[in-house]
Design a protein around this motif. Sequence first.
Motif, PDB file in Angstrom:
ATOM      1  N   ALA A 186       3.508 -79.158   4.498  1.00  0.00           N
ATOM      2  CA  ALA A 186       3.413 -79.962   3.275  1.00  0.00           C
ATOM      3  C   ALA A 186       2.694 -79.171   2.180  1.00  0.00           C
ATOM      4  O   ALA A 186       3.067 -79.244   1.003  1.00  0.00           O
ATOM      5  CB  ALA A 186       2.688 -81.272   3.554  1.00  0.00           C
ATOM      6  N   ALA A 187       1.678 -78.406   2.564  1.00  0.00           N
ATOM      7  CA  ALA A 187       0.937 -77.588   1.591  1.00  0.00           C
ATOM      8  C   ALA A 187       1.854 -76.528   0.996  1.00  0.00           C
ATOM      9  O   ALA A 187       1.897 -76.343  -0.224  1.00  0.00           O
ATOM     10  CB  ALA A 187      -0.277 -76.946   2.255  1.00  0.00           C
ATOM     11  N   ARG A 188       2.597 -75.835   1.862  1.00  0.00           N
ATOM     12  CA  ARG A 188       3.514 -74.804   1.379  1.00  0.00           C
ATOM     13  C   ARG A 188       4.568 -75.401   0.447  1.00  0.00           C
ATOM     14  O   ARG A 188       4.866 -74.858  -0.606  1.00  0.00           O
ATOM     15  CB  ARG A 188       4.210 -74.099   2.554  1.00  0.00           C
ATOM     16  N   LYS A 189       5.120 -76.515   0.872  1.00  0.00           N
ATOM     17  CA  LYS A 189       6.164 -77.177   0.085  1.00  0.00           C
ATOM     18  C   LYS A 189       5.646 -77.590  -1.294  1.00  0.00           C
ATOM     19  O   LYS A 189       6.363 -77.501  -2.285  1.00  0.00           O
ATOM     20  CB  LYS A 189       6.665 -78.403   0.841  1.00  0.00           C
ATOM     21  N   GLY A 190       4.397 -78.015  -1.353  1.00  0.00           N
ATOM     22  CA  GLY A 190       3.804 -78.445  -2.619  1.00  0.00           C
ATOM     23  C   GLY A 190       3.084 -77.345  -3.375  1.00  0.00           C
ATOM     24  O   GLY A 190       2.465 -77.612  -4.408  1.00  0.00           O
ATOM     25  N   GLY A 191       3.118 -76.125  -2.843  1.00  0.00           N
ATOM     26  CA  GLY A 191       2.450 -75.008  -3.512  1.00  0.00           C
ATOM     27  C   GLY A 191       0.938 -75.120  -3.503  1.00  0.00           C
ATOM     28  O   GLY A 191       0.274 -74.686  -4.432  1.00  0.00           O
ATOM     29  N   GLN A 192       0.401 -75.716  -2.435  1.00  0.00           N
ATOM     30  CA  GLN A 192      -1.044 -75.893  -2.321  1.00  0.00           C
ATOM     31  C   GLN A 192      -1.583 -75.071  -1.155  1.00  0.00           C
ATOM     32  O   GLN A 192      -0.839 -74.656  -0.266  1.00  0.00           O
ATOM     33  CB  GLN A 192      -1.389 -77.363  -2.051  1.00  0.00           C
ATOM     34  N   SER A 193      -2.878 -74.887  -1.165  1.00  0.00           N
ATOM     35  CA  SER A 193      -3.532 -74.285  -0.012  1.00  0.00           C
ATOM     36  C   SER A 193      -3.674 -75.352   1.070  1.00  0.00           C
ATOM     37  O   SER A 193      -3.544 -76.548   0.791  1.00  0.00           O
ATOM     38  CB  SER A 193      -4.923 -73.761  -0.396  1.00  0.00           C
TER      39      SER A 193
END
Length: 95
Positions: free
Chosen positions: A20-27
């Motif tokens: 989910a972090a990768r998909k949302g561009g988050q750490s």
Amino acid sequence: MGDMLIRDIPDPLKREIEQAARKGGQSLSGKAIDLLRKGMVAERDAKPEPGLSAWDAIRSAFATENAIGDEFSQIMDEIEADRKRDFGRPIEDFE
């Protein structure tokens, strides 16, 4: 800002958060903070206020719909009268 160490996170849950972090561009940390914040808000909103009576809960529903006034009092009086009339009746009378 403080740090928090969370132990024993199940691997599937950690992978799901990472995806989910990768998909949302988050750490990973950023996504975990976001999820914790959303969880806290949802938990707070889901809990009724302590000591909130049924009357208050119903009244707040009417207030949300701008339906407070004589109509509300009349409906609540009818509910209370029905409750008093039904009190003590055998359950099979309601079936």
